[in-house]
Design a protein around this motif. Sequence first.
Motif, short mmCIF file in Angstrom:
data_model
loop_
_atom_site.label_atom_id
_atom_site.label_comp_id
_atom_site.label_asym_id
_atom_site.label_seq_id
_atom_site.Cartn_x
_atom_site.Cartn_y
_atom_site.Cartn_z
N VAL A 97 0.69 -1.72 0.35
CA VAL A 97 0.02 -0.46 -0.09
C VAL A 97 0.95 1.49 -0.37
O VAL A 97 0.64 2.28 -0.83
CB VAL A 97 -1.03 0.04 1.45
N TYR A 98 1.95 1.45 1.02
CA TYR A 98 2.74 1.87 1.11
C TYR A 98 3.66 2.43 -0.72
O TYR A 98 4.10 3.86 -1.01
CB TYR A 98 3.49 1.96 1.85
N THR A 99 4.14 1.61 -0.92
CA THR A 99 4.69 1.71 -2.50
C THR A 99 3.57 2.70 -3.65
O THR A 99 4.18 3.19 -4.09
CB THR A 99 5.13 0.26 -2.79
N ALA A 100 2.83 2.21 -2.75
CA ALA A 100 1.55 2.65 -4.23
C ALA A 100 0.69 3.53 -4.14
O ALA A 100 0.91 4.28 -5.36
CB ALA A 100 0.21 0.93 -4.20
N ALA A 101 1.38 4.25 -2.74
CA ALA A 101 0.69 5.38 -2.96
C ALA A 101 1.56 6.29 -3.53
O ALA A 101 1.43 7.49 -3.55
CB ALA A 101 0.81 5.52 -1.14
N LYS A 102 3.24 6.26 -3.77
CA LYS A 102 4.34 7.01 -4.15
C LYS A 102 3.52 7.37 -5.53
O LYS A 102 4.02 8.11 -6.34
CB LYS A 102 5.39 6.04 -4.38
N THR A 103 2.94 5.87 -6.14
CA THR A 103 2.28 6.69 -7.54
C THR A 103 0.76 6.72 -7.55
O THR A 103 0.68 6.89 -9.17
CB THR A 103 2.92 5.55 -8.59
N ASN A 104 0.12 6.23 -6.55
CA ASN A 104 -1.32 6.82 -6.99
C ASN A 104 -1.48 7.31 -6.37
O ASN A 104 -1.72 7.16 -4.96
CB ASN A 104 -1.99 5.39 -7.60
N VAL A 105 -1.85 8.65 -6.42
CA VAL A 105 -2.25 10.39 -5.74
C VAL A 105 -3.52 9.21 -4.44
O VAL A 105 -3.35 9.97 -3.92
CB VAL A 105 -2.96 11.19 -6.52
#
Length: 150
Positions: A97-105
């Motif tokens: 989730v935290y990794t995806a948050a870097k590219t998904n606003v």
Amino acid sequence: MSVYFDIRNDAVAVIETDTPETGWIKLTTKQSRLAARYRVEAGKVVDAYPGKTDEEVLAAIAEQQAAQEQPTKPSSPRVLTKLQFLNRFTNEELAAVYTAAKTNVLIEVFLDKLKLAQEINLDDPQTVGGLQALAAVGLLSEARVQEVLA
């Protein structure tokens, strides 16, 4: 001292005094002093429990109140601290989730709201929607969303 019904607020109060106020109604010797047994109808005091003793009236009122109470089911708390909520995820899920948050606003917004929240309500539509959004992008399965919300 005399006893009076005070019905000024469309409710019955029983008052004992030597100085009655305007509009108070004097009790007769046959009337009970239990205000809960009376109601006001068209400006008059009416016995809501005719033929019953005060003890029977109190028992009937207690029974009515018990019937109105909603039973509380002993379930897990529906409001959690942020840590309790995050502990429902595996470390691997959180890392994804935290990794995806870097590219998904939108995921970043969900995490920011989570950080700012005082507590997490599992029944809040924003909580449910945020978890469903994580499932929609493949970070959680629908089954895991239901487990987190359980």
